[in-house]
Design a protein around this motif. Structure first.
Motif, PDB file in Angstrom:
ATOM      1  N   TYR A   1      -6.543   7.702   4.431  1.00  0.00           N
ATOM      2  CA  TYR A   1      -6.206   7.183   3.100  1.00  0.00           C
ATOM      3  C   TYR A   1      -7.231   6.139   2.655  1.00  0.00           C
ATOM      4  CZ  TYR A   1      -3.468   4.587  -0.387  1.00  0.00           C
ATOM      5  OH  TYR A   1      -3.032   3.932  -1.513  1.00  0.00           O
ATOM      6  N   GLU A   2      -7.507   5.176   3.530  1.00  0.00           N
ATOM      7  CA  GLU A   2      -8.460   4.119   3.189  1.00  0.00           C
ATOM      8  C   GLU A   2      -9.849   4.701   2.931  1.00  0.00           C
ATOM      9  OE1 GLU A   2      -8.027   0.952   2.453  1.00  0.00           O
ATOM     10  OE2 GLU A   2      -5.877   1.170   2.777  1.00  0.00           O
TER      11      GLU A   2
ATOM     12  N   ALA B   1     -11.711  14.454   3.468  1.00  0.00           N
ATOM     13  CA  ALA B   1     -12.533  15.443   2.758  1.00  0.00           C
ATOM     14  C   ALA B   1     -11.673  16.544   2.163  1.00  0.00           C
ATOM     15  CB  ALA B   1     -13.576  16.032   3.711  1.00  0.00           C
ATOM     16  N   ARG B   2     -10.691  17.011   2.918  1.00  0.00           N
ATOM     17  CA  ARG B   2      -9.819  18.067   2.405  1.00  0.00           C
ATOM     18  C   ARG B   2      -8.978  17.559   1.239  1.00  0.00           C
ATOM     19  NH1 ARG B   2      -6.397  21.738   6.301  1.00  0.00           N
ATOM     20  NH2 ARG B   2      -8.505  22.320   6.878  1.00  0.00           N
ATOM     21  N   ALA B   3      -8.505  16.333   1.332  1.00  0.00           N
ATOM     22  CA  ALA B   3      -7.706  15.761   0.239  1.00  0.00           C
ATOM     23  C   ALA B   3      -8.539  15.680  -1.042  1.00  0.00           C
ATOM     24  CB  ALA B   3      -7.195  14.379   0.622  1.00  0.00           C
ATOM     25  N   ILE B   4      -9.750  15.205  -0.923  1.00  0.00           N
ATOM     26  CA  ILE B   4     -10.626  15.111  -2.099  1.00  0.00           C
ATOM     27  C   ILE B   4     -10.862  16.499  -2.682  1.00  0.00           C
ATOM     28  CG2 ILE B   4     -12.971  14.544  -2.850  1.00  0.00           C
ATOM     29  CD1 ILE B   4     -12.829  12.214  -0.745  1.00  0.00           C
ATOM     30  N   GLU B   5     -11.110  17.465  -1.811  1.00  0.00           N
ATOM     31  CA  GLU B   5     -11.347  18.845  -2.263  1.00  0.00           C
ATOM     32  C   GLU B   5     -10.106  19.407  -2.958  1.00  0.00           C
ATOM     33  OE1 GLU B   5     -11.814  23.136  -0.140  1.00  0.00           O
ATOM     34  OE2 GLU B   5     -12.896  21.458   0.764  1.00  0.00           O
TER      35      GLU B   5
ATOM     36  N   PRO C   1      -1.458   4.737 -10.040  1.00  0.00           N
ATOM     37  CA  PRO C   1      -0.736   5.967  -9.690  1.00  0.00           C
ATOM     38  C   PRO C   1      -1.605   6.952  -8.906  1.00  0.00           C
ATOM     39  CG  PRO C   1      -0.292   5.379 -11.966  1.00  0.00           C
ATOM     40  CD  PRO C   1      -1.353   4.436 -11.471  1.00  0.00           C
ATOM     41  N   LEU C   2      -2.909   6.924  -9.113  1.00  0.00           N
ATOM     42  CA  LEU C   2      -3.812   7.799  -8.371  1.00  0.00           C
ATOM     43  C   LEU C   2      -3.755   7.473  -6.874  1.00  0.00           C
ATOM     44  CD1 LEU C   2      -5.963   9.994  -8.250  1.00  0.00           C
ATOM     45  CD2 LEU C   2      -7.672   8.234  -8.774  1.00  0.00           C
ATOM     46  N   ALA C   3      -3.602   6.202  -6.523  1.00  0.00           N
ATOM     47  CA  ALA C   3      -3.528   5.809  -5.108  1.00  0.00           C
ATOM     48  C   ALA C   3      -2.301   6.430  -4.443  1.00  0.00           C
ATOM     49  CB  ALA C   3      -3.507   4.287  -4.977  1.00  0.00           C
ATOM     50  N   GLU C   4      -1.183   6.459  -5.132  1.00  0.00           N
ATOM     51  CA  GLU C   4       0.018   7.078  -4.567  1.00  0.00           C
ATOM     52  C   GLU C   4      -0.140   8.597  -4.488  1.00  0.00           C
ATOM     53  OE1 GLU C   4       4.836   7.290  -5.047  1.00  0.00           O
ATOM     54  OE2 GLU C   4       3.761   5.601  -5.897  1.00  0.00           O
ATOM     55  N   PHE C   5      -0.756   9.180  -5.483  1.00  0.00           N
ATOM     56  CA  PHE C   5      -1.014  10.618  -5.487  1.00  0.00           C
ATOM     57  C   PHE C   5      -1.890  10.994  -4.286  1.00  0.00           C
ATOM     58  CE2 PHE C   5      -3.146  14.376  -7.595  1.00  0.00           C
ATOM     59  CZ  PHE C   5      -2.016  15.176  -7.597  1.00  0.00           C
TER      60      PHE C   5
ATOM     61  N   MET D   1       0.844  -1.167   0.000  1.00  0.00           N
ATOM     62  CA  MET D   1       0.000   0.000   0.000  1.00  0.00           C
ATOM     63  C   MET D   1       0.898   1.242   0.000  1.00  0.00           C
ATOM     64  SD  MET D   1      -2.826   1.075   2.861  1.00  0.00           S
ATOM     65  CE  MET D   1      -3.382  -0.589   2.895  1.00  0.00           C
ATOM     66  N   PRO D   2       0.657   2.155  -0.908  1.00  0.00           N
ATOM     67  CA  PRO D   2       1.548   3.308  -1.057  1.00  0.00           C
ATOM     68  C   PRO D   2       1.730   4.151   0.205  1.00  0.00           C
ATOM     69  CG  PRO D   2       0.058   3.190  -2.928  1.00  0.00           C
ATOM     70  CD  PRO D   2      -0.381   2.154  -1.936  1.00  0.00           C
ATOM     71  N   ILE D   3       0.697   4.299   1.005  1.00  0.00           N
ATOM     72  CA  ILE D   3       0.842   5.220   2.141  1.00  0.00           C
ATOM     73  C   ILE D   3       1.850   4.695   3.157  1.00  0.00           C
ATOM     74  CG2 ILE D   3      -1.067   4.397   3.595  1.00  0.00           C
ATOM     75  CD1 ILE D   3      -1.492   7.673   3.814  1.00  0.00           C
ATOM     76  N   TYR D   4       1.881   3.400   3.400  1.00  0.00           N
ATOM     77  CA  TYR D   4       2.846   2.867   4.373  1.00  0.00           C
ATOM     78  C   TYR D   4       4.271   2.999   3.861  1.00  0.00           C
ATOM     79  CZ  TYR D   4      -0.995   1.095   7.159  1.00  0.00           C
ATOM     80  OH  TYR D   4      -2.116   0.998   7.933  1.00  0.00           O
ATOM     81  N   ARG D   5       4.456   2.801   2.582  1.00  0.00           N
ATOM     82  CA  ARG D   5       5.785   2.966   1.991  1.00  0.00           C
ATOM     83  C   ARG D   5       6.248   4.415   2.124  1.00  0.00           C
ATOM     84  NH1 ARG D   5       6.699   4.638  -2.816  1.00  0.00           N
ATOM     85  NH2 ARG D   5       4.696   4.013  -3.653  1.00  0.00           N
TER      86      ARG D   5
END
Length: 73
Positions: free
Chosen positions: A24-25, A64-68, A39-43, A1-5
């Motif tokens: 993230y999840e 919510a802020r990330a999506i915005e 690549p969107l998951a890492e972004f 999973m990209p976030i842990y890396r």
């Protein structure tokens, strides 16, 4: 999973890591991103980490802020 890396290089405690992983999840779920190799998951992971470092604590608010900020529907 990209976030842990990505979090391996960020000095955070276990509570912060869990909070960002939860955000993230949640974000992936809301956006229906299933492929963690997309690549969107890492972004998204990078944006979650960036927002998490602003002091925002609630995973739902981070998500919510990330999506915005990413301009995603």
């Amino acid at each position: 999973m990209p976030i842990y890396r990505l979090l391996q290089n960020v000095p955070l405690g276990p509570d912060e890591v869990k909070r960002l992983a939860d955000a993230y999840e949640h974000t992936l779920s809301v956006l229906s991103v299933k492929d963690r190799n997309d690549p969107l998951a890492e972004f998204i992971a990078k944006k979650i980490i960036e927002i998490g470092q602003t002091g925002l604590k609630d995973p739902a608010q981070i998500s919510a802020r990330a999506i915005e900020e990413l301009g995603l529907p």
